[in-house]
Motif scaffolding. Sequence first.
Motif, PDB file in Angstrom:
ATOM      1  N   ILE A   1       0.844  -1.185   0.000  1.00  0.00           N
ATOM      2  CA  ILE A   1       0.000   0.000   0.000  1.00  0.00           C
ATOM      3  C   ILE A   1       0.881   1.238   0.000  1.00  0.00           C
ATOM      4  O   ILE A   1       2.055   1.183   0.363  1.00  0.00           O
ATOM      5  CB  ILE A   1      -0.958   0.038   1.203  1.00  0.00           C
ATOM      6  CG1 ILE A   1      -0.170   0.077   2.524  1.00  0.00           C
ATOM      7  CG2 ILE A   1      -1.924  -1.134   1.167  1.00  0.00           C
ATOM      8  CD1 ILE A   1      -1.023   0.313   3.754  1.00  0.00           C
ATOM      9  N   ARG A   2       0.302   2.364  -0.420  1.00  0.00           N
ATOM     10  CA  ARG A   2       1.048   3.616  -0.367  1.00  0.00           C
ATOM     11  C   ARG A   2       1.056   4.140   1.069  1.00  0.00           C
ATOM     12  O   ARG A   2       0.203   3.737   1.882  1.00  0.00           O
ATOM     13  CB  ARG A   2       0.466   4.646  -1.318  1.00  0.00           C
ATOM     14  CG  ARG A   2      -0.890   5.173  -0.984  1.00  0.00           C
ATOM     15  CD  ARG A   2      -1.283   6.360  -1.849  1.00  0.00           C
ATOM     16  NE  ARG A   2      -1.254   6.069  -3.265  1.00  0.00           N
ATOM     17  CZ  ARG A   2      -0.334   6.583  -4.095  1.00  0.00           C
ATOM     18  NH1 ARG A   2       0.611   7.390  -3.632  1.00  0.00           N
ATOM     19  NH2 ARG A   2      -0.374   6.305  -5.382  1.00  0.00           N
ATOM     20  N   PRO A   3       1.982   5.018   1.434  1.00  0.00           N
ATOM     21  CA  PRO A   3       2.018   5.553   2.796  1.00  0.00           C
ATOM     22  C   PRO A   3       0.702   6.240   3.159  1.00  0.00           C
ATOM     23  O   PRO A   3       0.128   6.972   2.356  1.00  0.00           O
ATOM     24  CB  PRO A   3       3.171   6.562   2.740  1.00  0.00           C
ATOM     25  CG  PRO A   3       4.052   6.073   1.638  1.00  0.00           C
ATOM     26  CD  PRO A   3       3.131   5.492   0.618  1.00  0.00           C
ATOM     27  N   ALA A   4       0.239   5.981   4.366  1.00  0.00           N
ATOM     28  CA  ALA A   4      -1.039   6.547   4.811  1.00  0.00           C
ATOM     29  C   ALA A   4      -0.883   7.964   5.324  1.00  0.00           C
ATOM     30  O   ALA A   4      -1.831   8.744   5.294  1.00  0.00           O
ATOM     31  CB  ALA A   4      -1.635   5.672   5.910  1.00  0.00           C
ATOM     32  N   ARG A   5       0.314   8.306   5.783  1.00  0.00           N
ATOM     33  CA  ARG A   5       0.555   9.625   6.369  1.00  0.00           C
ATOM     34  C   ARG A   5       1.820  10.231   5.786  1.00  0.00           C
ATOM     35  O   ARG A   5       2.735   9.519   5.374  1.00  0.00           O
ATOM     36  CB  ARG A   5       0.710   9.535   7.889  1.00  0.00           C
ATOM     37  CG  ARG A   5      -0.499   9.024   8.640  1.00  0.00           C
ATOM     38  CD  ARG A   5      -0.213   9.044  10.140  1.00  0.00           C
ATOM     39  NE  ARG A   5      -1.343   8.576  10.924  1.00  0.00           N
ATOM     40  CZ  ARG A   5      -1.561   7.315  11.269  1.00  0.00           C
ATOM     41  NH1 ARG A   5      -0.695   6.380  10.879  1.00  0.00           N
ATOM     42  NH2 ARG A   5      -2.604   6.977  11.980  1.00  0.00           N
TER      43      ARG A   5
END
Length: 461
Positions: free
Chosen positions: A69-73
Amino acid sequence: MGLAAKLFYNPEDRENTLAYRVRPSDVQVEEQQERWNDLATFIRERLGSAFGLPVSSWLQGSYKFGTQIRPARTGEDFDIDLGVYLEWPGDADAGDVSPLELKREVQSILDDYAADDANDATGTAEPKTRCNRICFDNDFHIDIPSYHLDRDADVRDLATEDDEWEFSDPKAIYVWWKDQFEGAERDRARRMVRYLKMWAALEFQISSRPSSILITVLVAQSMATIDSESVSGDDEYFRAVVEKVEARMRRSAVVKNPVNSSENLNRLSAEDCAKFVDQLASLRNIADRALGAADQFDSADIWSEAFKHFFPLPKVEEQAVAKSSYHENGMLSVIRYDPDVKITATSGGRRWEGINAVGPIPKGCDVHFAVLSPERFPNGAIVYWTVRNEGAEAEAINDLGHVSGTGFVKDESSAYRGSHFMDVVVKLNGRIIGRRRVIVHVSGLGIPKRNSPRPAWTRLR
């Protein structure tokens, strides 16, 4: 199939789906692949020269599983795991290389690689217990676990910072994962893992977050017990997965590695594990409310409680008429208060204005949003703002938006080329009574300085 199924996954409109927004872009995947391929070659050559033994490498972890997944933050990185294997026959302890010696040599190699400016590396981290780490531009790092490999026996042992060999076989668990599903079912399983991983990334800080491999195994085991005849669409499947995972974790906090029963994949503390289970129950409640929503927009808004700005809203919505009426069942319908929003974008002395849409405006503008006639809203009404960015520039910088808070006015800025949305939702006692999707078109142009100084030769002397 729930109302928001096509907002979870829709091959015909892939960019306006949760499945697309939580994963790395195709460009980011390609950039990562180029980097780990180059690093793997460098490590194999240097490690082979240092010890005079065969060296191999193998990509592992979420990148290998297809669940990255891409970074959430902001400030978090993409995570890639690249295993390196120093080979000799027999047990790990029978060789001339100790675990700590191997890890220290890998750390030295990574330091040398990072010192070369051509490699776009920003530096290395202090060695971790089970791996070494090197960080790169564009928000990603590569963890390097180091192994002994007995190729004939197909046995691997992990080198640890405690100078011990730890039995660990990343290949075996990957083979197990592949054997659980086939074709489209494996693709759906990957999406379920990414959804749950993104929810966890938004819900928990890194130190208290369930690991990627724990979530992967829990999802795979849960999907094997779901009655596929009773569910349809990713939204219903996801609700079923959440229910199964919650029930599984309530039965026991121990989650055995399916290829090594002596290993517990759940390394959360007792307190963090209890919070994980409680939040799974809250997530299940969100799913139930979303699946029972009145329309697609309401369903998407409820799912956004779990996935924040990553969850898309419908591109075309049917606006309800703002008047009181009775349903056929005699219940009073909700009076609509769909807001109109004035947008004012400024940069230097230039100004752009619009109602519910603006642009194209250049990058670098200050953008002010204001709800018109807020006095018409009932007492207690709350206006919620959420930024949802789209386009290659926003994807490259890992900024697909954010929850912007509440109030009748909001200030943002134009940073990326493309069409972006400020989604406005009005709620009273937790129920939606109004909504508006405001679109901001941003061009790739910057603002040139006006009345710039003339060349010296044009001035009066």
